[in-house]
Design an enzyme around this catalytic site. Structure first.
Site, PDB file in Angstrom:
ATOM      1  N   ASP A 231      34.565  50.392  72.545  1.00  0.00           N
ATOM      2  CA  ASP A 231      34.178  49.947  73.932  1.00  0.00           C
ATOM      3  C   ASP A 231      32.666  50.203  73.783  1.00  0.00           C
ATOM      4  O   ASP A 231      32.069  50.946  72.918  1.00  0.00           O
ATOM      5  CB  ASP A 231      34.903  50.454  74.928  1.00  0.00           C
ATOM      6  CG  ASP A 231      34.824  51.956  75.169  1.00  0.00           C
ATOM      7  OD1 ASP A 231      34.376  52.663  73.883  1.00  0.00           O
ATOM      8  OD2 ASP A 231      34.819  52.530  76.419  1.00  0.00           O
TER       9      ASP A 231
ATOM     10  N   TYR B  72      28.910  51.793  74.577  1.00  0.00           N
ATOM     11  CA  TYR B  72      28.382  53.117  75.033  1.00  0.00           C
ATOM     12  C   TYR B  72      28.193  53.099  76.717  1.00  0.00           C
ATOM     13  O   TYR B  72      28.045  52.189  77.507  1.00  0.00           O
ATOM     14  CB  TYR B  72      26.875  53.300  74.579  1.00  0.00           C
ATOM     15  CG  TYR B  72      26.841  53.383  73.076  1.00  0.00           C
ATOM     16  CD1 TYR B  72      27.563  54.266  72.384  1.00  0.00           C
ATOM     17  CD2 TYR B  72      25.885  52.249  72.630  1.00  0.00           C
ATOM     18  CE1 TYR B  72      27.195  54.348  71.059  1.00  0.00           C
ATOM     19  CE2 TYR B  72      25.714  52.376  71.104  1.00  0.00           C
ATOM     20  CZ  TYR B  72      26.533  53.452  70.352  1.00  0.00           C
ATOM     21  OH  TYR B  72      26.397  53.438  69.016  1.00  0.00           O
TER      22      TYR B  72
ATOM     23  N   HIS C 142      35.829  56.066  60.905  1.00  0.00           N
ATOM     24  CA  HIS C 142      34.938  55.722  61.666  1.00  0.00           C
ATOM     25  C   HIS C 142      33.455  56.597  61.581  1.00  0.00           C
ATOM     26  O   HIS C 142      33.729  57.621  60.842  1.00  0.00           O
ATOM     27  CB  HIS C 142      35.403  56.140  63.387  1.00  0.00           C
ATOM     28  CG  HIS C 142      34.533  55.327  64.199  1.00  0.00           C
ATOM     29  ND1 HIS C 142      33.285  56.054  64.755  1.00  0.00           N
ATOM     30  CD2 HIS C 142      34.648  54.453  64.990  1.00  0.00           C
ATOM     31  CE1 HIS C 142      32.773  55.329  65.786  1.00  0.00           C
ATOM     32  NE2 HIS C 142      33.625  54.186  65.843  1.00  0.00           N
TER      33      HIS C 142
ATOM     34  N   PHE D 147      27.663  49.537  68.753  1.00  0.00           N
ATOM     35  CA  PHE D 147      26.735  50.472  67.931  1.00  0.00           C
ATOM     36  C   PHE D 147      25.444  50.329  68.012  1.00  0.00           C
ATOM     37  O   PHE D 147      24.638  51.392  67.832  1.00  0.00           O
ATOM     38  CB  PHE D 147      27.127  50.397  66.248  1.00  0.00           C
ATOM     39  CG  PHE D 147      28.521  50.758  66.048  1.00  0.00           C
ATOM     40  CD1 PHE D 147      29.028  52.136  65.951  1.00  0.00           C
ATOM     41  CD2 PHE D 147      29.405  49.817  65.415  1.00  0.00           C
ATOM     42  CE1 PHE D 147      30.299  52.521  65.696  1.00  0.00           C
ATOM     43  CE2 PHE D 147      30.532  49.961  65.054  1.00  0.00           C
ATOM     44  CZ  PHE D 147      31.051  51.478  65.374  1.00  0.00           C
TER      45      PHE D 147
END
Length: 228
Positions: A64, A66, A186, A77
């Site tokens: 989801d 920031y 991740h 990202f």
């Protein structure tokens, strides 16, 4: 709220009449009216605006957006120039340097990737300020699943980069033998040392594209680059 246009609209228009999307639409509009929501409404569908379906070469899935002020702008990202680079992106840049020798940028703006055919899609597209995962399970997952399926159905080689368990749960939808699936932990500081570092996703993606006659991605992000 911005609207989805072009070939993404054609691929996803069937979702707009479904009950879940009608509920989602009402919920998101209410949230934008009454709370601080990220990304800004006009940036909500930037992943689709910057990367038409016909141009997708690589898919990077995030979770989801920031949730701090000024960070999210609709690409997973990525953060706008002038915003501190988040820890996961710091680690992505480190791997990019180790993998391809690219200079580590001083900003986190990844629009260059999106403009080249990298679909940078969060599986949830909105979030309340300072409340991570606050819009989970309101309907976005079903919508972005439809987008992932639309890419999977494309009759050409595409790379799917799945970092972390939430992204890797989408693997069951990816049944097109023309595509390449790259999985790794991740890039978060909590998990990057478990195999994200050294996974070489950027060179592997480019090698696959070139082997299939597709122009590779220029992954380098220059510090003095003009905005895309």
């Amino acid at each position: 709220m911005s609207e989805i246009r072009g070939d993404w609209y054609e691929a996803l228009k069937g979702e707009f009449s479904k009950e879940y999307y009608k509920r989602l639409f009402v919920t998101v509009h209410q949230e934008y009216r009454t709370r601080q929501i990220f990304p800004p409404a006009n940036d909500l569908f930037n992943a689709f605006h910057f990367t038409p379906l016909k141009d997708v070469k690589v898919v990077i899935l995030g979770q989801d957006p920031y949730h701090n002020v000024g960070q999210a702008h609709g690409l997973c990202f990525s953060v706008k120039k002038g915003v501190k680079i988040p820890p996961s992106l710091v680690n992505i840049y480190r791997e990019l340097h180790d993998d391809l020798g690219c200079e580590i940028p001083q900003h986190g703006e990844l629009t260059k990737w999106a403009r080249q055919g990298v679909l940078m899609l969060n599986t949830v597209l909105t979030v309340r300020a300072h409340e991570a995962n606050s819009h989970r399970d309101i309907g976005w997952e079903e919508f972005t699943d439809a987008a992932i399926k639309a890419v999977n159905e494309q009759d050409r080689p595409i790379v799917f980069i799945l970092w972390g368990a939430p992204a890797q749960r989408k693997k069951k939808m990816l049944n097109n033998p023309k595509h390449l699936i790259l999985e790794a932990p991740h890039p978060s500081p909590l998990s990057a040392y478990r195999g994200f570092f050294g996974s070489k996703p950027f060179s592997k993606a480019n090698q696959f594209l070139e082997q299939n006659g597709v122009e590779k991605i220029d992954w380098g992000i220059e510090n003095n680059e003009e905005d895309y």
